[in-house]
Each structure stands twice: as C-alpha cells, then as structure tokens.
Motif scaffolding. Structure first.
Motif, mmCIF file in Angstrom:
data_model
loop_
_atom_site.group_PDB
_atom_site.id
_atom_site.type_symbol
_atom_site.label_atom_id
_atom_site.label_comp_id
_atom_site.label_asym_id
_atom_site.label_seq_id
_atom_site.Cartn_x
_atom_site.Cartn_y
_atom_site.Cartn_z
ATOM 1 N N UNK A 41 35.091 26.612 39.814
ATOM 2 C CA UNK A 41 35.882 27.482 40.669
ATOM 3 C C UNK A 41 36.767 26.642 41.567
ATOM 4 N N UNK A 42 37.967 27.162 41.835
ATOM 5 C CA UNK A 42 38.853 26.424 42.731
ATOM 6 C C UNK A 42 38.285 26.415 44.129
ATOM 7 N N UNK A 43 38.471 25.269 44.780
ATOM 8 C CA UNK A 43 37.961 25.142 46.132
ATOM 9 C C UNK A 43 38.769 26.032 47.072
ATOM 10 N N UNK A 44 38.113 26.513 48.088
ATOM 11 C CA UNK A 44 38.824 27.260 49.123
ATOM 12 C C UNK A 44 39.818 26.317 49.785
ATOM 13 N N UNK B 10 51.710 26.055 42.061
ATOM 14 C CA UNK B 10 51.221 27.215 42.789
ATOM 15 C C UNK B 10 49.769 27.497 42.462
ATOM 16 N N UNK B 11 49.134 28.286 43.324
ATOM 17 C CA UNK B 11 47.733 28.641 43.118
ATOM 18 C C UNK B 11 47.552 29.424 41.824
ATOM 19 N N UNK B 12 48.525 30.272 41.499
ATOM 20 C CA UNK B 12 48.450 31.047 40.259
ATOM 21 C C UNK B 12 48.540 30.128 39.047
ATOM 22 N N UNK B 13 49.411 29.110 39.120
ATOM 23 C CA UNK B 13 49.532 28.156 38.021
ATOM 24 C C UNK B 13 48.241 27.366 37.836
ATOM 25 N N UNK B 14 47.623 26.958 38.955
ATOM 26 C CA UNK B 14 46.348 26.248 38.866
ATOM 27 C C UNK B 14 45.293 27.116 38.203
ATOM 28 N N UNK B 15 45.296 28.394 38.529
ATOM 29 C CA UNK B 15 44.353 29.334 37.938
ATOM 30 C C UNK B 15 44.556 29.405 36.428
ATOM 31 N N UNK B 16 45.814 29.449 35.999
ATOM 32 C CA UNK B 16 46.111 29.517 34.570
ATOM 33 C C UNK B 16 45.720 28.216 33.864
ATOM 34 N N UNK B 17 45.933 27.090 34.534
ATOM 35 C CA UNK B 17 45.549 25.795 33.953
ATOM 36 C C UNK B 17 44.044 25.744 33.728
ATOM 37 N N UNK B 18 43.287 26.167 34.738
ATOM 38 C CA UNK B 18 41.832 26.172 34.607
ATOM 39 C C UNK B 18 41.379 27.086 33.477
ATOM 40 N N UNK B 19 42.014 28.236 33.332
ATOM 41 C CA UNK B 19 41.639 29.158 32.259
ATOM 42 C C UNK B 19 41.867 28.541 30.882
ATOM 43 N N UNK B 20 42.939 27.747 30.769
ATOM 44 C CA UNK B 20 43.268 27.157 29.474
ATOM 45 C C UNK B 20 42.315 26.031 29.091
ATOM 46 N N UNK B 21 41.960 25.181 30.034
ATOM 47 C CA UNK B 21 41.203 23.973 29.697
ATOM 48 C C UNK B 21 39.730 24.050 30.058
ATOM 49 N N UNK B 22 39.354 25.075 30.827
ATOM 50 C CA UNK B 22 37.990 25.121 31.345
ATOM 51 C C UNK B 22 37.373 26.485 31.076
ATOM 52 N N UNK C 81 34.611 27.773 31.929
ATOM 53 C CA UNK C 81 33.937 28.409 33.059
ATOM 54 C C UNK C 81 34.891 29.175 33.975
ATOM 55 N N UNK C 82 36.185 28.928 33.845
ATOM 56 C CA UNK C 82 37.150 29.578 34.728
ATOM 57 C C UNK C 82 37.762 30.833 34.118
ATOM 58 N N UNK C 83 37.200 31.301 33.011
ATOM 59 C CA UNK C 83 37.740 32.491 32.352
ATOM 60 C C UNK C 83 37.027 33.765 32.806
ATOM 61 N N UNK C 84 36.420 33.751 33.978
ATOM 62 C CA UNK C 84 35.670 34.911 34.459
ATOM 63 C C UNK C 84 36.602 36.035 34.907
ATOM 64 N N UNK C 85 36.045 37.241 34.996
ATOM 65 C CA UNK C 85 36.808 38.399 35.448
ATOM 66 C C UNK C 85 37.101 38.296 36.948
ATOM 67 N N UNK C 86 38.276 38.722 37.342
ATOM 68 C CA UNK C 86 38.631 38.809 38.768
ATOM 69 C C UNK C 86 38.416 40.258 39.205
ATOM 70 N N UNK C 87 37.216 40.569 39.656
ATOM 71 C CA UNK C 87 36.826 41.946 39.964
ATOM 72 C C UNK C 87 37.284 42.359 41.352
ATOM 73 N N UNK C 88 37.379 43.652 41.553
ATOM 74 C CA UNK C 88 37.782 44.198 42.847
ATOM 75 C C UNK C 88 36.853 45.350 43.236
ATOM 76 N N UNK D 57 33.935 37.989 29.954
ATOM 77 C CA UNK D 57 34.177 38.986 28.910
ATOM 78 C C UNK D 57 33.779 38.498 27.523
ATOM 79 N N UNK D 58 33.619 39.456 26.606
ATOM 80 C CA UNK D 58 33.294 39.113 25.221
ATOM 81 C C UNK D 58 34.429 38.316 24.597
#
Length: 670
Positions: free
Chosen positions: A4-7, A27-39, A41-48, A97-98
C-alpha cells in the motif's frame, strides 16, 4: 512487505520556508496505476461507504488480535495460525476481485458469502480443535471436506493477492504427492491418497498451518504493523531529507540521495516494489532533471530499494523464516547480514558516483538542499522507535516483543510535533493499513506451507539435495550456480518468502552437504530470491522504477542488475569464506575484511561503469574486475593479488588521464 502507498508525510515548515520541499513529478493516481501494473497486492478494490467500513472493522480486528496475542501470549500453535488465516482469507475475498480487469469497486452478496465461507473454513481448526487433536488421525468426512475446501480457498486467495505462478508451483507439489509412483528415478515415491494429503496439509503443523504461517502470525505481522506506524510519523520523508542534506550537493547528488535514503528506509521496510514507488516518486524525477538517463535513474532507485530486504535490523519477511528454520535468534541473522548489506549499498553508491563523473553531472544547489541540523533537530525523535526496537532485539527478547514495544514507542515518539502526532483515528487507520499490508505475506506463507508439507510428506527435500550434488559432480561452485539460477527463476514468479521456503528445503541442504555453514547456505538462497526483483525478464522493482522514469523496462532491469552486482558476488564469497557473516572471525580480521571488501566493490563498480578517472579500455575493465573480485574474497593471498591488479589498473587510468589533459592543453590556443 506492505504494497500500500504510504500516507503522504506532512510537510516540514522549515523545509517549506527554505523552498526545498520536493514535489513528485508523478501524480498519486499515476503511482496507483503503476502499483496495479507491477504489484499484485495493489490490485485491491477501492471501497466506499458501508462496505469500506465493514472492511475497516475486519482489518482493525485482525490487527488488534495480533497485538493482543503479542502482548499477552500466543494461543496454541494451530489455533493462533487458524485465526490468523481466517482473518487473512476473509479480507482477501472482500478486497481482491476474481478478475482484475473490469473489476467493480463494489461488493455483491456473493462476495460476502465467499468471505464468510473462507473465514469459517479458516477458523475450522480452532472451532474443532479439541476433537481433532483427540481424533488421532481418525477424521470425519466433514473434516476432509473442510480441509479440501481450505486448500482450494488458500490457493485461490494466493492467485488473487500473490499471483498465478505461486499457485501453479504449489499445485505441482500437490500433484507430485498424489502421483509419486509415476515419477522417474530418485523422484519416485509410493504416493498418498487424497485424504492423507488433505489431513496432512490442513490439520497438522506440517502444511498450511505450518512454520511459514506460524512465523507470519507470530513475528511478521507485528513488524509490518510497526512499519505502518513509523510511516504515519513521516519517517520516510525524514530519511529523504537527511540523505539530501548529506549527499545532495555531490556529483549526481539525487542518485546518491536515492541510495542513502533507500538504505535508511530499508532498516525498517522490506518491500522492493513499495520502496521503489514510495521514494522513487521524489528521487527519480530529480535524477532525470540533473541529466541521468531515464533507465539509469529508474535502475538506481530499484536496486537501492531492493537492498532494503537485506538491510538490518528489519529485513524481508523471509529472514524471520530463516531464523525459525535454522533455529537461531533473529538478531544473529541481522548481525550476519550487516556486512554484506553494507557492501551491497557501497557498491551501488560507487557505481552511481562514477556514472555521475563520467557524464559530468552536478549536484543540487545550496537552495535545493535542506539544512542537516535543522532537519535532525526538529525530527530526531522519530528515530527513537528504531533505537528501542534494536536495543530490545540485542538484549535477547523475542522479535514479537521488540516489534510490539517499537510500535508503542512510535505512537509516543510522534507526540512532540503536531505534524507527526497520531490521534485516535490515525491509530485506527494504521491498524487497518497494517492488516492490509500483511495479507500478501500471510497468504504467501500459507501457500508455501503446502510446499513444505509435500516435502515433509514425501521426503523430496533430501532427494533433491542429493540430486543437485550429483548433478554438480560434487563441485561447490556448480552447486552454487545451480542454486542461484533456481532461486532467481523461482523469484521471478513468487514472493521472496515462498522462494526462500522452496530453496531452503531443497537447495540449501545440498550446499550444507558440501561443507557450507548452515547460515551461509540459507543466506545464499535468501539473497538470490531477492535479486529476482531486479533481474530480467520479470523484474518487478525495476519495472516500477521504469514506469516512474518513463523508461524502457527491460533496459532499466539490465541497468539494475549491473548496479546490484554486489548482491550477485558477495553471496558466493561468504559461502567460501563465512567470515563476512561474522562466522569464526576476530575484530582485526573483521576490520581488514571491511577495508579490502570495500576496495573490492570499488574495483567491481568501476569495471561495471567502465570509468574511473577516464573511460576504460576493455583490458582495464578486466583488471579492475579481477582485482575487485579478489579483494572482496576475505583471504590474505587474494587480497594481495587483488590489490596488485587494482593498483595496476589505477596507474593505467591515471596515466591515460594525464595524457588526455596534456593533449587537450596543447590543443588550446595561447
């Protein structure tokens, strides 16, 4: 470990006043996308909303359970591990997710059903503990069904949070246990029924509920939680500021900042990809701005961040498994790793410096560098938790107690400053983040337990070790090379913890058979499981760095491997001469080894870059490489020989540089 990205750390008022606060170019959004591609563990759902609060409560409950048992004593082994597994499975089926592609960030009723079933099956051992213990192997059909479902749910959880390669490897082990009679040569065995395999994997401490998951439930989780609380205080940004103030002014300063800050960050964080993305979002743009090639900039951060897993006092998760497997205190592992880790970072730093000199790169200006004493004076208190943790480990207390005390001190240490102080909601957020960050390790350890279970059930470990020795013809160098290749290949598809578990049960015994000390053999496979993170074709940390640098991923991976050459050479050295691991050595020998090995890393680094005072001829590179390798080996004859070659190489470089200066001077008009 935590992906998970650090606070985002609060901005230091003094640094803001000086105008030196480095804003990330990504940007923070770009970092999120990078983590999803290579990691994975970072492909989790962003729940609300309500769904977010449900996951929050489960995650906080997970952390509180671990803190409670860490403080007041663990339950019986199978109960502790069963509850740990139940929490992990529940969160994985809620968060992951599946299918990642087109996955929704909302939960449906069947997601809750899967999570509930997974939680119940995870708890099955705890709920039926007395009956199963008294059954003496006479299990009911319901027990076998629950065990089979538990194995399948664990494998599916591993697919979601760790990746398919690990599932394939674990499934292959299970098939081997069943189809043993059909395998050739020394691999053959009598085979086991499905009932026998299921009961061994799910109702004993030899399978899923075995040592790997036990270490996760006892030690690793609390250390992940400790790191999460440290992150909340802003210590990662403090490390970057310190590195900036110390090395930012030097040639190629930002690259040295990346190495030093990653080394400091590695003292408490054991995740290659997360470290690369976290600090790389600041350091990589700075390196590119000063003129470093994008591939080199990404490689510097990736190789430095990967070294965090071998950096004491808190190493990667596999180091805790190592302590359990070979039966020595964790602090002894940390002590043994200190010199090799130091050599690794010295090697990276040397190559970064020589590349900067070769390219004529400057450092940061005085206005861009924070003042060291201002940084340290204002936030020195953030080091207190690390000091406390290290002191407790040295005093001989358990790692779980040390992590727990460090966690509590981290909360208290943040109080002096408003921007580092944690309120009640901050503490709850850290508890949630810690639980989320532990999921990958917990599931990887549970799945690795399947592999260990097959090894103990079939005896394949000793057979493979003997086969490896025979394949190498009893030659230690060949055995080390085969083990290195196997570790790197496995590490490309599975986490370091699983790579270590497999290689420590199959390859490490082969090295021990040939006279390598147990600690050195296990450290060898540990190192090469980590190197896989920056070794092409699957180099996740290097690809993360390349994404931030907007560079070619494969070239970045090649540059990372070149920079991390120390992680390839040093393990061979300490297998032949274990004094680098503080085995059978004196203080005088230790100092001598440190000096000569550091000189050796200079020789190897210069050969890799092809520059010392000027560009090198291939023959000069061979001189530096040979001298460096001989100096790294801590033996008197090799040290003298290596020093001679290195001096000869330096003399040739000096002479060539003098000739270039004289020629350029003669060419200048009067």
């Amino acid at each position: 470990m935590s992906q998970l990205k650090e606070q985002e750390a609060p901005k230091d008022p003094e640094q803001l006043a000086a105008g030196t606060d480095p804003e990330p170019a990504v940007s923070e959004q770009e970092l999120d996308e990078i983590l999803k591609k290579v990691d994975k563990e970072s492909t989790f759902r962003r729940l609300e909303g309500v769904q977010r609060r449900i996951v929050f409560l489960v995650a906080v409950g997970f952390s509180l359970f671990q803190v409670y048992t860490g403080a007041f004593g663990m339950f019986a082994a199978q109960k502790q591990r069963s509850i740990h597994l139940a929490f992990a499975l529940t969160l994985v089926y809620l968060l992951y997710p599946f299918r990642v592609k087109n996955a929704s960030d909302r939960l449906s009723w069947y997601h809750y059903l899967f999570a509930a079933v997974a939680g119940f099956i995870g708890l099955y051992m705890t709920l039926n503990y007395t009956r199963i213990m008294e059954a003496g192997g006479d299990y009911s059909r319901l027990d076998y069904l629950a065990g089979a479902i538990g194995i399948l749910l664990t494998l599916e959880a591993a697919r979601r949070v760790v990746g398919l390669p690990m599932v394939i490897i674990a499934s292959t082990f299970l098939l081997y246990a069943y189809f043993g009679p059909y395998f050739p040569g020394f691999l053959t065995h009598r085979g086991y029924s499905i009932e026998r395999i299921v009961s061994h994997m799910y109702f004993t401490t030899e399978g899923i509920l075995g040592i790997p998951l036990g270490v996760s439930a006892s030690f690793i989780f609390l250390f992940i939680l400790f790191r999460t609380f440290l992150d909340r205080t802003g210590i990662a940004k403090l490390f970057i500021d310190i590195a900036n103030s110390v090395a930012g002014w030097a040639s190629g300063g930002p690259a040295k900042v990346a190495v030093i800050s990653s080394a400091l960050e590695g003292t408490y964080s054991g995740s290659s990809v997360a470290n690369t993305v976290g600090s790389g979002s600041f350091t990589i743009p700075m390196m590119k701005k000063l003129g470093y090639r994008p591939e080199f900039a990404g490689a510097v951060e990736a190789s430095a961040s990967t070294g965090g897993q071998i950096m004491p006092p808190i190493m990667g998760a596999a180091a805790f498994l190592m302590a359990e497997f070979i039966g020595i205190p964790y602090i002894e592992i940390a002590k043994a790793a200190a010199i090799p880790a130091g050599l690794y970072f010295v090697g990276v730093l040397i190559e970064v410096h020589l590349e900067a000199k070769r390219c004529g790169l400057r450092g940061l200006t005085a206005d861009e560098i924070p003042r060291f004493f201002s940084v340290v004076k204002r936030r020195l208190h953030l080091f207190i938790p690390m000091v406390v943790l290290f002191y407790i480990l040295i005093e001989g207390y358990t790692p779980s107690f040390a992590a727990l005390m460090g966690l509590l001190v981290a909360i208290v240490a943040g109080f002096p400053l408003k921007e580092t102080r944690m309120g009640f909601m901050d503490i709850l957020a850290a508890l949630e983040a810690g639980a989320r960050g532990a999921l990958g390790v917990a599931i990887a350890c549970a799945t690795a337990g399947i592999m260990v279970g097959v090894v103990t059930l079939t005896g394949i470990g000793l057979k493979m070790a003997g086969g490896l020795v025979d394949l190498a013809g009893g030659n230690l160098l060949l055995s080390l090379a085969f083990t290195m290749v196997a570790s790197i290949i496995l590490g490309m598809g599975v986490p370091t913890t699983a790579t270590y578990v497999i290689c420590s049960t199959i390859a490490a015994p082969a090295l021990v058979m040939q006279g390598v000390p147990v600690l050195a053999a296990h450290m060898f496979v540990f190192y090469f499981g980590i190197v896989a993170d920056i070794t092409p074709p699957v180099a996740l940390a290097a690809y993360a760095g390349a994404s931030i640098a907007r560079a070619n991923p494969f070239r970045t991976a090649l540059e990372s491997t070149k920079l991390a050459i120390g992680a390839v050479i040093v393990p061979y050295v300490f297998c032949y001469n274990p004094s680098l691991l503080l085995i059978d050595t004196t203080a005088v020998q230790l100092i001598q080894n440190l000096i000569t090995a550091s000189c050796g890393m200079f020789g190897v680094g210069a050969a890799m870059i092809g520059f010392c005072w000027t560009d090198m001829h291939p023959a000069e590179r061979l001189l530096f490489l040979g001298g460096g390798l001989l100096l790294i080996d801590p033996a008197t004859f090799s040290d003298i020989s290596g020093l001679g070659l290195l001096v000869l190489g330096l003399a040739l470089q000096w002479r060539k540089r003098r000739m270039q200066l004289a020629s350029s001077g003669a060419a200048k008009p009067l």
